[in-house]
Design a protein around this motif. Structure first.
Motif, mmCIF file in Angstrom:
data_model
loop_
_atom_site.group_PDB
_atom_site.id
_atom_site.type_symbol
_atom_site.label_atom_id
_atom_site.label_comp_id
_atom_site.label_asym_id
_atom_site.label_seq_id
_atom_site.Cartn_x
_atom_site.Cartn_y
_atom_site.Cartn_z
ATOM 1 N N VAL A 20 -8.454 14.225 -66.029
ATOM 2 C CA VAL A 20 -7.832 13.140 -67.052
ATOM 3 C C VAL A 20 -7.265 14.001 -67.984
ATOM 4 O O VAL A 20 -6.551 13.413 -68.886
ATOM 5 N N ILE A 21 -8.180 15.097 -68.959
ATOM 6 C CA ILE A 21 -7.476 15.684 -69.947
ATOM 7 C C ILE A 21 -6.035 16.145 -69.399
ATOM 8 O O ILE A 21 -5.202 16.062 -70.364
ATOM 9 N N LEU A 22 -5.809 16.707 -68.124
ATOM 10 C CA LEU A 22 -4.494 17.185 -67.676
ATOM 11 C C LEU A 22 -3.463 15.989 -67.991
ATOM 12 O O LEU A 22 -2.253 16.197 -68.075
ATOM 13 N N MET A 23 -3.819 14.807 -67.717
ATOM 14 C CA MET A 23 -3.091 13.533 -67.978
ATOM 15 C C MET A 23 -2.439 13.642 -69.380
ATOM 16 O O MET A 23 -1.093 12.946 -69.376
ATOM 17 N N ILE A 24 -3.030 14.160 -70.347
ATOM 18 C CA ILE A 24 -2.384 14.303 -71.722
ATOM 19 C C ILE A 24 -1.073 15.039 -71.549
ATOM 20 O O ILE A 24 -0.148 14.651 -72.083
ATOM 21 N N GLY A 25 -0.851 16.073 -70.579
ATOM 22 C CA GLY A 25 0.069 16.608 -70.399
ATOM 23 C C GLY A 25 1.163 15.930 -69.707
ATOM 24 O O GLY A 25 2.437 15.989 -70.183
ATOM 25 N N GLY A 26 0.652 14.718 -68.828
ATOM 26 C CA GLY A 26 1.720 14.099 -68.348
ATOM 27 C C GLY A 26 2.165 13.028 -69.253
ATOM 28 O O GLY A 26 3.500 12.816 -69.345
ATOM 29 N N SER A 208 6.003 13.722 -64.944
ATOM 30 C CA SER A 208 5.108 13.148 -65.871
ATOM 31 C C SER A 208 4.209 11.976 -65.020
ATOM 32 O O SER A 208 2.982 12.004 -64.883
ATOM 33 N N VAL A 209 5.013 11.391 -64.006
ATOM 34 C CA VAL A 209 4.378 10.290 -63.288
ATOM 35 C C VAL A 209 3.462 10.827 -62.271
ATOM 36 O O VAL A 209 2.509 10.473 -61.884
ATOM 37 N N LEU A 210 4.141 12.144 -61.590
ATOM 38 C CA LEU A 210 3.324 12.810 -60.461
ATOM 39 C C LEU A 210 1.964 13.234 -61.183
ATOM 40 O O LEU A 210 0.919 13.122 -60.624
ATOM 41 N N LEU A 211 2.198 13.826 -62.406
ATOM 42 C CA LEU A 211 1.210 14.651 -63.224
ATOM 43 C C LEU A 211 -0.098 13.491 -63.235
ATOM 44 O O LEU A 211 -1.258 13.344 -63.031
#
Length: 431
Positions: A20-26, A208-211
């Motif tokens: 979920v935190i890596l979604m910030i990168g997305g 971004s959508v893939l991440l």
């Protein structure tokens, strides 16, 4: 055996928190790719900074407001566990600190969604102040009502991973911001027609959508907070089906209406499907997940056109992807929640539950959406008066927030020698 299960649950929650935190990168790539390159560095930097602010505020008060004991006010807010110490509760099925990190990530995502409505025109200071206020006054009350044992939880409100708590809340804050900030320079013509201010990197947006798609497995499947019986696999299956259906539906409807298969609309369809299934992923059958995602893909297409027709400038389509799809996803359990899977609330209309659960879901949407919008609007309105406005000057906006707010471009080689402000450009955008 209990100790093994405790460790496995804790490990699963920690892995999910990281996703979920890596979604910030997305979201960094999504917002950067969907906007112009003169604002790229600003977007990336402020997103990281505001997540840092959100994390500290959540530790200090946010977690306690959501999951703390409110005494006589427990139906509305929590009032304990401030400055979270990491203390363990007896008989817990997982480590408390791991759960805290997981919930911190959710609060950060809600804030990131909200800031999509500020893109390309808000002052840096506005982000910083609103980050604190949102993390205390907007997100925690709604999260407490639904996830912290509040009054909506008592009514059986179904929102497994946050179509309302995270996505609708963030979208309504974004709506308040877009209204007060007003459209970007050059977005609308005098006759009301809209111009496309194209994002500078569609590959960033697709990545971004893939991440985000991968991160959503932590978002939804991680919300099981348990590994026993492997139920998280079923939640992940529903999540993937809805995302896939949203992608296909958005492509189809854009092709039919526009005559071309719009790439950006496909990407928005995937995200809309993910947002919609977030509430219902643990409550519906696989066919229901497919329908929910498909409807979301069509809905996002028309929602984007709806807001644009009303001169609401939403640079990353937060209002449609997270708002409209979040509303549909929340309401969908009132139709599709099965008798076997309705561990919270009651079955939906299509499974013999009548309109009761649909009514609860609609109540939650109306109250939470109104609360998030009204409180955000009031806070931003006060900030506008106190801080001398929310928006950068016309010259700074044309120049780009990279240089005006930070003194350096995110793409210095492309922009430092090519960007020249002339009087004729003050009515349009440069890059």
């Amino acid at each position: 055996m209990e100790e093994t299960l405790y460790l496995m649950n804790s490990l699963w929650i920690m892995i999910s928190a990281i996703l979920v935190i890596l979604m910030i990168g997305g979201f960094i790539l999504l917002e950067t790719g969907s906007t112009r390159m003169k604002n790229a560095g600003h977007i990336a930097g402020k997103t990281i900074l505001t997540f840092g602010i959100s994390s500290i505020v959540f530790w200090a008060v946010g977690y306690g407001l959501i999951f703390g004991d409110g005494g006589g006010l427990s139906k509305f807010i929590g009032l304990s566990d401030f400055f979270y110490s990491g203390a363990e509760a007896e008989g817990a099925a997982y480590n408390g600190s791991v759960f805290f990190v997981f919930q911190t990530a959710f609060a950060g995502i809600a804030m990131t969604i909200a800031f999509g409505g500020f893109a390309e025109r808000a002052k840096m200071g506005v982000y910083l102040v609103f980050a604190v206020l949102f993390a205390v006054l907007v997100y925690p009350p709604i999260a407490h009502w639904i996830w912290g044992g509040g009054w909506l939880a008592e009514h059986g409100k179904q929102d497994f991973a946050g179509s309302t708590v995270v996505h609708l809340t963030g979208a309504m804050a974004a709506l308040a911001a877009t209204i007060l900030l007003k459209p970007r320079i050059g977005k609308f013509n005098k006759d009301g027609s809209a111009n496309n201010l194209y994002g500078h990197n569609q590959v960033y947006t697709a990545l971004s959508v893939l991440l985000l798609w991968v991160g959503w497995f932590g978002f939804n499947a991680g919300s099981t907070v348990a590994v026993d019986a492997g139920f998280f696999g079923f939640v992940a299956l529903n999540t993937n089906l809805a995302a896939a259906a949203g992608t296909v539906a958005a492509m189809m409807i854009s092709w039919m209406v526009l005559g071309k298969a719009d790439v950006s609309m496909m990407l928005n369809g995937a995200l809309a499907g993910l947002v919609a299934i977030t509430a219902s992923c643990a409550f519906v059958d696989t066919w229901g997940a497919l329908v929910i995602g498909f409807v979301a893909g069509i809905l996002v297409f028309y929602s984007i056109r709806f807001f644009e027709a009303r001169k609401i400038d939403d640079p990353i389509y937060a209002l449609s992807v997270h708002g409209a799809a979040g509303i549909w996803g929340t309401l969908s359990t009132g139709f599709f929640a099965t008798t076997e899977l309705a561990s919270v609330g009651k079955p939906g209309l299509f499974y013999g539950g009548g309109f009761e659960q649909l009514g609860v879901q609609a109540l939650g949407v109306a109250v939470c959406g109104a609360f998030a919008f009204i409180v955000s609007y009031i806070l931003l309105y006060i900030m506008k008066s106190v801080m001398g406005g929310l928006r950068v000057t016309e010259e700074e906006e044309i120049m780009g927030l990279d240089i005006s707010e930070h003194g350096v471009y995110g793409y210095p080689e492309q922009l430092k020698s090519d960007t020249v402000i002339t009087p004729s450009e003050k009515s349009t955008s440069i890059v």
